[in-house]
Design a protein around this motif. Structure first.
Motif: not given
Length: 405
Positions: A28-31, A149-154
């Motif tokens: 959610i922090n990236y979304a 999460v950072p890579l997968l979120s992007a």
């Protein structure tokens, strides 16, 4: 007594459950970067979204722990995973700021019982000298998640979008619910113990826990260290993009380094804490908080993004140590009959911090026209508060509670 094979299976399932719960919390922090654009939100509204989960999560800590002590850890764990899976999926269907806040709040309610119930299950199935290690294994999944999460979120945000991503995460949660139902089984003697504790003998324990000075200090320490942790986790992506000029892909690669550090720190902390002599926990924890405060100052004033991430990596190591040390004190000092409630009481402080801190930082950043000076200053003050609360920890009071229980 639980067989080694069975308790290892339980630990594996707790690891998986904690991983998917953390994935949503970090995702959610990236979304929110995409959500903010789609729903046309300002920083204060963004802070409300990030904080709404923690409002529900904090409110459920004490009831979740109490229910785990009264009804059994297995029931609470299965209910928790099922409920958070439903509201994770529904996050992908929101249509307004109000609907997002309500759904994230209910998601927090669902997940709120997981940590107290899982902590109780660890105390039931692992010997005292293995509990910090077992807790470190479970919590290390958060480090692994923060790594991917950072890579997968992007990738997810730029391909399938945030709405579909939340639907997929909800579906994974339903599968984990089934695994918990099938494979988490308690021996007959532990089931009988839980039935006994559900009777009149357990009445009054909650009041004893609330009145114990040990728990007050732990509540404050939980609040302080989690405020720092979630203050960084929720706002660093936005800070690094808007202030330091990173794009999402670069952000994803840069944040894998602190993620690796968290994994390493959790495993090392579990080993070290189990080896610490009783009574030394508070001194080591206080020293770690001092280091966190100093490094936060150096991190914010770092001349480059590379130096910033280097300081952030070391900060994560010491934060992870303190975050494992606090529940380990409860697991080692208090009987399993009150572990769920005790973890729930202490962790309420941590989750209140998760609710208040993102909202406070959003308000501070908007008030100071995009400046993060005051926000980082607040986090440094919290490190000082955590240091004081640990140094004044009265471990003997915890032993009195154990004797009463």
């Amino acid at each position: 007594m639980v067989a080694v094979k069975q308790r290892n299976m339980i630990l594996l399932l707790l690891f998986i459950g904690w991983a998917i719960g953390n994935f949503d919390r970090y995702f959610i922090n990236y979304a929110v970067l995409s959500i903010t654009k789609d729903l046309q939100l300002n920083p204060t509204s963004t802070g409300l979204i990030l904080s709404s989960f923690f409002a529900g999560y904090a409110l459920m800590q004490i009831p979740g722990g109490w229910l785990a002590d009264r009804l059994g850890s297995r029931r609470v764990l299965i209910s928790s995973v099922l409920m958070w899976s439903i509201f994770t999926a529904l996050t992908g269907a929101v249509w307004s700021l109000g609907s997002m806040i309500i759904i994230r709040f209910l998601f927090g309610i669902g997940e709120g019982g997981f940590q107290p119930a899982s902590s109780k299950l660890i105390s039931q199935t692992f010997p005292t000298d293995k509990r910090a290690w077992a807790m470190s294994i479970m919590l290390s999944s958060g480090g692994i998640v923060s790594l991917i999460v950072p890579l997968l979120s992007a990738y997810m945000l730029t391909t399938i979008g945030w709405r579909t991503s939340f639907l997929i995460l909800g579906g994974i949660g339903f599968l984990i619910t089934i695994l918990f139902w099938v494979f988490i089984k308690l021996p007959a003697d532990l089931k009988d113990e839980e039935k006994t504790l559900a009777g009149d003998s357990h009445q009054g324990i909650f009041k004893q826990i609330i009145k114990t000075p040990l728990m007050l200090n732990l509540f404050i320490a939980y609040y302080s260290i989690y405020a720092i942790n979630w203050g960084l986790a929720t706002w660093l992506p936005t800070y690094l993009v808007n202030v330091r000029g990173l794009d999402l892909i670069s952000l994803g690669w840069m944040q894998t380094i602190p993620g690796l550090a968290m994994i390493f720190a959790m495993y090392l902390a579990g080993y070290v804490i189990d080896k610490l002599p009783l009574g030394k926990e508070k001194v080591v924890g206080a020293m770690s908080c001092i280091v966190v405060g100093v490094l936060l100052y150096l991190m914010y004033n770092a001349p480059s993004v590379t130096t910033f991430v280097a300081y952030q990596t070391i900060v994560i190591i010491f934060i992870s140590f303190v975050m494992l040390l606090l529940p380990a004190i409860i697991l080692k000092r208090l009987p399993s009959s009150v572990t769920g409630t005790s973890i729930g009481v202490a962790n309420t402080g941590g989750q209140l911090a998760g609710f208040i801190t993102p909202l406070a930082i959003g308000f501070i950043v908007q008030t100071f026209n995009g400046s993060y000076n005051a926000a980082f200053g607040m986090l440094i003050i919290l490190a000082i508060i955590c240091t004081i609360s640990l140094l004044t920890l009265n471990l003997q009071k915890g032993e009195l509670l154990q004797a009463d229980a």
